[in-house]
Design a protein around this motif. Structure first.
Motif, PDB file in Angstrom:
ATOM      1  N   SER A 105      -8.364   3.777  13.026  1.00 28.85           N
ATOM      2  CA  SER A 105      -9.129   3.639  14.278  1.00 28.85           C
ATOM      3  C   SER A 105     -10.602   3.991  14.047  1.00 28.85           C
ATOM      4  CB  SER A 105      -8.518   4.485  15.394  1.00 28.85           C
ATOM      5  OG  SER A 105      -8.808   5.846  15.185  1.00 28.85           O
ATOM      6  N   ARG A 132      -3.077  16.992  15.510  1.00 29.88           N
ATOM      7  CA  ARG A 132      -1.889  17.739  15.945  1.00 29.88           C
ATOM      8  C   ARG A 132      -0.668  16.861  15.780  1.00 29.88           C
ATOM      9  NH1 ARG A 132      -1.999  22.412  18.366  1.00 29.88           N
ATOM     10  NH2 ARG A 132      -4.030  23.297  18.816  1.00 29.88           N
ATOM     11  N   ARG A 186       2.421  15.273  17.083  1.00 32.42           N
ATOM     12  CA  ARG A 186       2.749  14.949  18.475  1.00 32.42           C
ATOM     13  C   ARG A 186       4.061  15.615  18.944  1.00 32.42           C
ATOM     14  NH1 ARG A 186      -0.439  10.026  19.643  1.00 32.42           N
ATOM     15  NH2 ARG A 186      -2.455  11.061  19.629  1.00 32.42           N
TER      16      ARG A 186
HETATM   17  P1  C2E Z   1      -7.961   7.604  18.524  1.00 30.19           P
HETATM   18  O1  C2E Z   1      -8.416   8.986  18.779  1.00 30.19           O
HETATM   19  O2  C2E Z   1      -8.904   6.734  17.772  1.00 30.19           O
HETATM   20  O3  C2E Z   1      -6.583   7.666  17.743  1.00 30.19           O
HETATM   21  C1  C2E Z   1      -5.978   6.521  17.238  1.00 30.19           C
HETATM   22  C2  C2E Z   1      -4.583   6.829  16.778  1.00 30.19           C
HETATM   23  O4  C2E Z   1      -4.620   7.834  15.763  1.00 30.19           O
HETATM   24  C3  C2E Z   1      -3.672   7.387  17.877  1.00 30.19           C
HETATM   25  O5  C2E Z   1      -3.110   6.304  18.576  1.00 30.19           O
HETATM   26  C4  C2E Z   1      -2.672   8.167  17.045  1.00 30.19           C
HETATM   27  O6  C2E Z   1      -1.726   7.274  16.480  1.00 30.19           O
HETATM   28  C5  C2E Z   1      -3.499   8.698  15.895  1.00 30.19           C
HETATM   29  N1  C2E Z   1      -3.993  10.063  16.228  1.00 30.19           N
HETATM   30  C6  C2E Z   1      -5.230  10.421  16.564  1.00 30.19           C
HETATM   31  N2  C2E Z   1      -5.301  11.752  16.743  1.00 30.19           N
HETATM   32  C7  C2E Z   1      -4.071  12.241  16.527  1.00 30.19           C
HETATM   33  C8  C2E Z   1      -3.502  13.557  16.531  1.00 30.19           C
HETATM   34  O7  C2E Z   1      -4.156  14.591  16.796  1.00 30.19           O
HETATM   35  N3  C2E Z   1      -2.187  13.658  16.242  1.00 30.19           N
HETATM   36  C9  C2E Z   1      -1.421  12.577  15.948  1.00 30.19           C
HETATM   37  N4  C2E Z   1      -0.136  12.766  15.689  1.00 30.19           N
HETATM   38  N5  C2E Z   1      -1.942  11.319  15.919  1.00 30.19           N
HETATM   39  C10 C2E Z   1      -3.244  11.158  16.194  1.00 30.19           C
HETATM   40  P2  C2E Z   1      -2.632   6.513  20.068  1.00 30.19           P
HETATM   41  O8  C2E Z   1      -1.742   7.707  20.177  1.00 30.19           O
HETATM   42  O9  C2E Z   1      -2.057   5.207  20.512  1.00 30.19           O
HETATM   43  O10 C2E Z   1      -3.956   6.828  20.886  1.00 30.19           O
HETATM   44  C11 C2E Z   1      -4.913   5.815  21.166  1.00 30.19           C
HETATM   45  C12 C2E Z   1      -6.172   6.419  21.725  1.00 30.19           C
HETATM   46  O11 C2E Z   1      -5.885   7.074  22.979  1.00 30.19           O
HETATM   47  C13 C2E Z   1      -6.793   7.492  20.837  1.00 30.19           C
HETATM   48  O12 C2E Z   1      -7.645   6.868  19.898  1.00 30.19           O
HETATM   49  C14 C2E Z   1      -7.558   8.330  21.859  1.00 30.19           C
HETATM   50  O13 C2E Z   1      -8.744   7.686  22.203  1.00 30.19           O
HETATM   51  C15 C2E Z   1      -6.635   8.293  23.069  1.00 30.19           C
HETATM   52  N6  C2E Z   1      -5.721   9.470  23.032  1.00 30.19           N
HETATM   53  C16 C2E Z   1      -4.392   9.482  22.816  1.00 30.19           C
HETATM   54  N7  C2E Z   1      -3.873  10.705  22.891  1.00 30.19           N
HETATM   55  C17 C2E Z   1      -4.900  11.524  23.183  1.00 30.19           C
HETATM   56  C18 C2E Z   1      -4.996  12.947  23.386  1.00 30.19           C
HETATM   57  O14 C2E Z   1      -4.012  13.703  23.354  1.00 30.19           O
HETATM   58  N8  C2E Z   1      -6.242  13.427  23.659  1.00 30.19           N
HETATM   59  C19 C2E Z   1      -7.330  12.628  23.699  1.00 30.19           C
HETATM   60  N9  C2E Z   1      -8.539  13.167  23.919  1.00 30.19           N
HETATM   61  N10 C2E Z   1      -7.283  11.280  23.509  1.00 30.19           N
HETATM   62  C20 C2E Z   1      -6.079  10.739  23.265  1.00 30.19           C
END
Ligand code: C2E
Length: 351
Positions: free
Chosen positions: A244, A293, A295
């Protein structure tokens, strides 16, 4: 499906090959899902093919064979068969629509010709008309003929309308299939097949325009260790996270692709080495700055880092040779301690 495997599956060896597939999957600890079965069938049916070599590499490296791995292999090595199937379906729909439109057009032609004859005859008869009643009969006949032609035209228009919509739907569907076949299912970046095509096109454009082109390869540091510690699902999330960040940095005409397991590549057409280094450094820093983190448990995973290497295309250099130099720069980054960006040119200067 390659012809050899297709043929084998309908020949005397079909069942022994299928049994062997199950045995081999069990030995490798791979679930016998339909997709894995299909992949293994190709692998054992054509062990020296590209898919066979990749599966052997994964097994030899003891890399986990996750669903994401299977999806990636299928997207990369099986799409042609799927694409062919979709294209055959599309061909059938197009045939049907064309046949329907052709028959409507032929019918309209016949009606127009008959209408022409009716008009000719009416013109002759009007010349010889002597009373109002005869004229009335001719005009009534003409009106009926005109209505018939109008109805035929309306039918033709409706058929054309339906066909136009059907063909547009088909085009959209095929476009989606084409995009899927070129996209890595886990990360949504371009897959290796798409990357190979982009690289060939970018090299050709650089050659004809004389403009610079830079190729970078990026690899997640200690990914295997990470996978072993936290599990494949978390490993897949890390791949998605790194992808991403790269995806956001890869606005057109840049291209970002998942090149292999945890290896990525980026193409930078028409940019200077300084611009590319700045972009790669920004990606590297952004990735390293975020503590991830898990999940399922919310455990702190810490940050992941990437190493990168890039090379500026030399005049008349092939994509393969450029990739080799970018790879060498990547491995220099690894050797120097990881979490850094190295250019092939800096290695040349050092040598
Ligand atoms: P992103 O931050 O660019 O993250 C893209 C993908 O990277 C996420 O897809 C997830 O598969 C992985 N990823 C990123 N950070 C983490 C993490 O701390 N732990 C794990 N296990 N995986 C991680 P996903 O889940 O489909 O999320 C898509 C987008 O939605 C993310 O893009 C972010 O913009 C938002 N998002 C999802 N969950 C959270 C969250 O808990 N907090 C925040 N601030 N944004 C979130």
């Amino acid at each position: 499906m390659p012809a050899s495997v297709e043929t084998t599956l309908r020949g005397p060896e079909a069942y022994s090959l299928s049994r062997q597939v199950i045995d081999e999957m069990e030995r490798a600890g791979v679930w016998p899902t339909p997709l894995n079965f299909e992949l293994w069938l190709h692998y054992l049916g054509d062990p020296e093919g590209a898919l066979g070599r990749e599966i052997r590499r994964i097994l030899a490296a003891a890399e986990p064979f996750t669903e994401a791995t299977a999806d990636m292999l299928a997207a990369e090595y099986l799409p042609r068969g799927r694409l062919t199937e979709e294209i055959r379906d599309a061909g059938r729909v197009l045939d049907r629509e064309l046949a329907s439109v052709s028959s409507a057009i032929a019918q309209a032609h016949r009606s127009q010709a008959a209408y022409g004859q009716t008009l000719d005859k009416a013109a002759d008869r009007i010349g010889a008309v002597e009373d109002g009643e005869a004229l009335q009969t001719i005009v009534t006949g003409l009106t009926a003929a005109t209505r018939r032609v109008q109805r035929e035209n309306e039918t033709l228009e409706k058929k054309l309308d339906v066909s136009t919509r059907e063909v547009a739907r088909l085009r959209e569907h095929l476009e989606q299939v084409r995009r899927d076949a070129m996209t890595d299912a886990l990360t949504n970046l371009a897959n290796r097949k798409a990357f190979d095509e982009h690289l060939a096109t970018a090299c050709e454009e650089a050659r004809t325009s004389g403009r610079p082109m830079i190729l970078a390869v990026l690899d997640i540091d200690y990914f295997k260790r990470f996978n072993d510690t936290w599990g494949h699902q978390t490993g897949d999330q890390v791949l998605r996270y790194v992808a991403s960040v790269m995806g956001r940095a890869a606005r057109t005409p840049r291209v970002a692709a998942r090149y292999g397991g945890e290896e990525f590549a980026m193409i930078f057409p028409n940019e200077t080495p300084e611009q590319v280094e700045t972009a790669l450094e920004a990606i590297r820093k952004e990735i390293a700055s975020r503590s991830l983190r898990r999940r399922s448990t919310n455990d702190e995973l810490g940050a992941v880092t990437i190493s990168a290497g890039f090379a500026v295309r030399r005049p008349d250099e092939s994509g393969a040779a450029l990739l080799e130099r970018a790879d060498a720069a990547l491995y220099a980054s690894k050797r120097a301690g990881r979490n850094r960006v190295t250019s092939a040119e800096s290695l040349d200067r050092a040598a």
